[in-house]
Structures are given as C-alpha cells and as structure tokens.
Design a protein around this motif. Structure first.
Motif, PDB file in Angstrom:
ATOM      1  N   VAL A  45      36.812  -5.693 -34.772  1.00  0.00           N
ATOM      2  CA  VAL A  45      36.102  -4.717 -33.946  1.00  0.00           C
ATOM      3  C   VAL A  45      34.856  -4.136 -34.607  1.00  0.00           C
ATOM      4  N   ASP A  46      33.754  -4.177 -33.847  1.00  0.00           N
ATOM      5  CA  ASP A  46      32.596  -3.329 -34.083  1.00  0.00           C
ATOM      6  C   ASP A  46      32.783  -2.118 -33.168  1.00  0.00           C
ATOM      7  N   HIS A  47      33.179  -0.991 -33.753  1.00  0.00           N
ATOM      8  CA  HIS A  47      33.451   0.244 -33.007  1.00  0.00           C
ATOM      9  C   HIS A  47      32.095   0.850 -32.641  1.00  0.00           C
ATOM     10  N   THR A  48      31.810   0.929 -31.352  1.00  0.00           N
ATOM     11  CA  THR A  48      30.428   1.024 -30.888  1.00  0.00           C
ATOM     12  C   THR A  48      30.128   2.312 -30.140  1.00  0.00           C
ATOM     13  N   GLY A  81      32.228  -4.295 -21.349  1.00  0.00           N
ATOM     14  CA  GLY A  81      33.252  -4.292 -20.324  1.00  0.00           C
ATOM     15  C   GLY A  81      34.646  -4.647 -20.786  1.00  0.00           C
ATOM     16  N   ILE A  82      34.888  -4.696 -22.087  1.00  0.00           N
ATOM     17  CA  ILE A  82      36.227  -4.997 -22.612  1.00  0.00           C
ATOM     18  C   ILE A  82      36.968  -3.669 -22.723  1.00  0.00           C
ATOM     19  N   ARG A  83      37.902  -3.425 -21.809  1.00  0.00           N
ATOM     20  CA  ARG A  83      38.480  -2.088 -21.690  1.00  0.00           C
ATOM     21  C   ARG A  83      39.999  -2.036 -21.904  1.00  0.00           C
ATOM     22  N   THR A  84      40.659  -3.190 -21.933  1.00  0.00           N
ATOM     23  CA  THR A  84      42.114  -3.203 -22.083  1.00  0.00           C
ATOM     24  C   THR A  84      42.519  -4.124 -23.224  1.00  0.00           C
ATOM     25  N   THR A  85      43.751  -3.951 -23.672  1.00  0.00           N
ATOM     26  CA  THR A  85      44.292  -4.841 -24.700  1.00  0.00           C
ATOM     27  C   THR A  85      44.271  -6.284 -24.225  1.00  0.00           C
ATOM     28  N   LEU A 144      33.492  -2.932 -29.047  1.00  0.00           N
ATOM     29  CA  LEU A 144      34.326  -2.056 -28.223  1.00  0.00           C
ATOM     30  C   LEU A 144      33.881  -0.613 -28.380  1.00  0.00           C
ATOM     31  N   SER A 145      33.839   0.108 -27.262  1.00  0.00           N
ATOM     32  CA  SER A 145      33.632   1.555 -27.327  1.00  0.00           C
ATOM     33  C   SER A 145      34.948   2.294 -27.140  1.00  0.00           C
ATOM     34  N   GLY A 146      35.888   1.702 -26.404  1.00  0.00           N
ATOM     35  CA  GLY A 146      37.191   2.320 -26.178  1.00  0.00           C
ATOM     36  C   GLY A 146      38.243   1.726 -27.089  1.00  0.00           C
ATOM     37  N   THR A 147      37.938   1.631 -28.368  1.00  0.00           N
ATOM     38  CA  THR A 147      38.794   0.927 -29.319  1.00  0.00           C
ATOM     39  C   THR A 147      40.201   1.515 -29.383  1.00  0.00           C
TER      40      THR A 147
END
Length: 227
Positions: free
Chosen positions: A14-17, A188-192, A208-211
C-alpha cells in the motif's frame, strides 16, 4: 484460487494516499501516523507538503497531477524538486490526449525527461489513466513507459470521470510489462475484495486512501496491531 495474503502482508502493497486539494499539513501528519500504525509501505502526498517526516515509511508524490497536461520540462522540474525535497518515489501523469491520439513516441519522450530528472534510486511510476484508454492504448502506453525507463505503470489518478482501476486494466498491463515493471492499481479501490482482486490480477502496489477500512475487512488476528 485461494488468496494467501492477510492484512499484514497486504499492507506492504500500500501507498497510503492523501491527494485531496483541501488537505492540510495536519491531515498529512495524521496520514503518516495512521500509515505507521497500519504497517503500509509508503505514504503518497502532494508535492507542496514535502519534505515530511514519514517515520521510516517511503515517501511518494505526484507530478503533472492530475491532468498530465503539462510540458515535459515542467514535469521534469517538478520531479527534480520533489526528489530534492525527499521523495523516494514519483508518480507522474502522462498526456492522456497523446495516448488517445496514439502518439506513443511523445509519451515515451515525456516519461524519459522525467526519468532523467529523477534517476534511480528514485522509483518512477507512470500514471496512464487506464479507464480513459482502449486495451490497445493501455498496451502501448505501458510499452512506452518501459522503453523510457520507468519502474511502474500505474492505472489511474483517481480524479478522472472515466473511473479508476479495474482488474481488467491490471491484467492487460501485467501481460505487457509484468515481471519487468511493477504495476500499481489506484483509484476507486474501496473494499478488501477490490484490493485482493487487483493483486490477483497482477498488481504489485496499491494506491489506497481508505486503507484502514480495507485492512479491517480481514479476520481479527490478521490485522496490524491485533493480538
């Protein structure tokens, strides 16, 4: 096919964004703190926030963002400044119109100028805005990125109305440059399930912003900080 990843392993993709225009310095400090707690690989922030103390995490930033409609010399200068300000990784946006016009040589030249301004060991990721491209255009922009010396092809800015990452786009990029270049799925990647689908398709990094919510989708005991 069963998935071998738990949340601890996925966090290292993850790049926590945080790239929202309204973000503040306090928001960036909170992002870093959360990233450390979650065990992510990197934080990705707007270049105006650099330099930052990332507490051991890699620092990524963006260039020519989000439209890509900047002269190559400006993108190169932005990349050079970002590296001077402590960026470990640079995510640049190509000229999407050039891809639609199938002027792939100008895309290669654009990327090469940024690569020269931000040489190794800086990691260069090339954002191609895959949702706006045909399959052929995804293939050819990925090839241009490889020819110009990029380290990754990245699907999306997350700001384009056409949408963000899809497993299909990741599969096309993987079939084109996988094993030689990294592949970053972003937007747009929002779920596991979304995140795991991208890894299954060939992604080696996730923007991901919603990590936290995505990692919380794993069973208790496989999450960062759980007993």
């Amino acid at each position: 096919m069963s998935n071998p990843l738990d949340s601890l392993a996925l966090a290292q993709f993850v790049d926590h964004t945080l790239l929202k225009p309204e973000a503040t310095a306090a928001d960036v400090r909170a992002l870093v703190a959360e990233g450390v707690r979650l065990g992510v690989y990197a934080v990705c922030v707007s270049p105006s926030f650099l330099p930052i103390d990332a507490h051991g995490l890699k620092v990524a930033t963006v260039v020519g963002f989000p439209s890509g409609k900047h002269r190559s010399a400006i993108k190169a200068a932005e990349a050079a400044r970002a590296v001077a300000d402590g960026a470990d990784e640079v995510d640049m946006v190509i000229d999407i119109g050039a891809a639609k016009a199938r002027d792939f040589e100008s895309i290669r030249e654009d990327i090469a100028m940024v690569r020269a301004a931000a040489p190794a060991p800086t990691v260069l990721k090339v954002i191609i805005e895959s949702a706006a491209l045909s399959d052929h255009e995804i293939v050819e922009t990925s090839r241009a990125a490889e020819a110009a010396g990029a380290d990754f092809v990245k699907t999306s800015t997350g700001f384009h109305p056409a949408g963000g990452a899809t497993a299909r786009a990741v599969e096309i990029i993987s079939a084109t440059v996988g094993g030689r270049l990294g592949i970053k799925a972003s937007g747009g990647i929002r779920t596991t399930a979304d995140a795991l689908a991208m890894v299954q398709a060939g992604a080696t990094r996730l923007g991901l912003s919603g990590t936290a919510a995505i990692l919380d989708g794993f069973p208790v005991g496989t999450r960062p900080g759980s007993d």
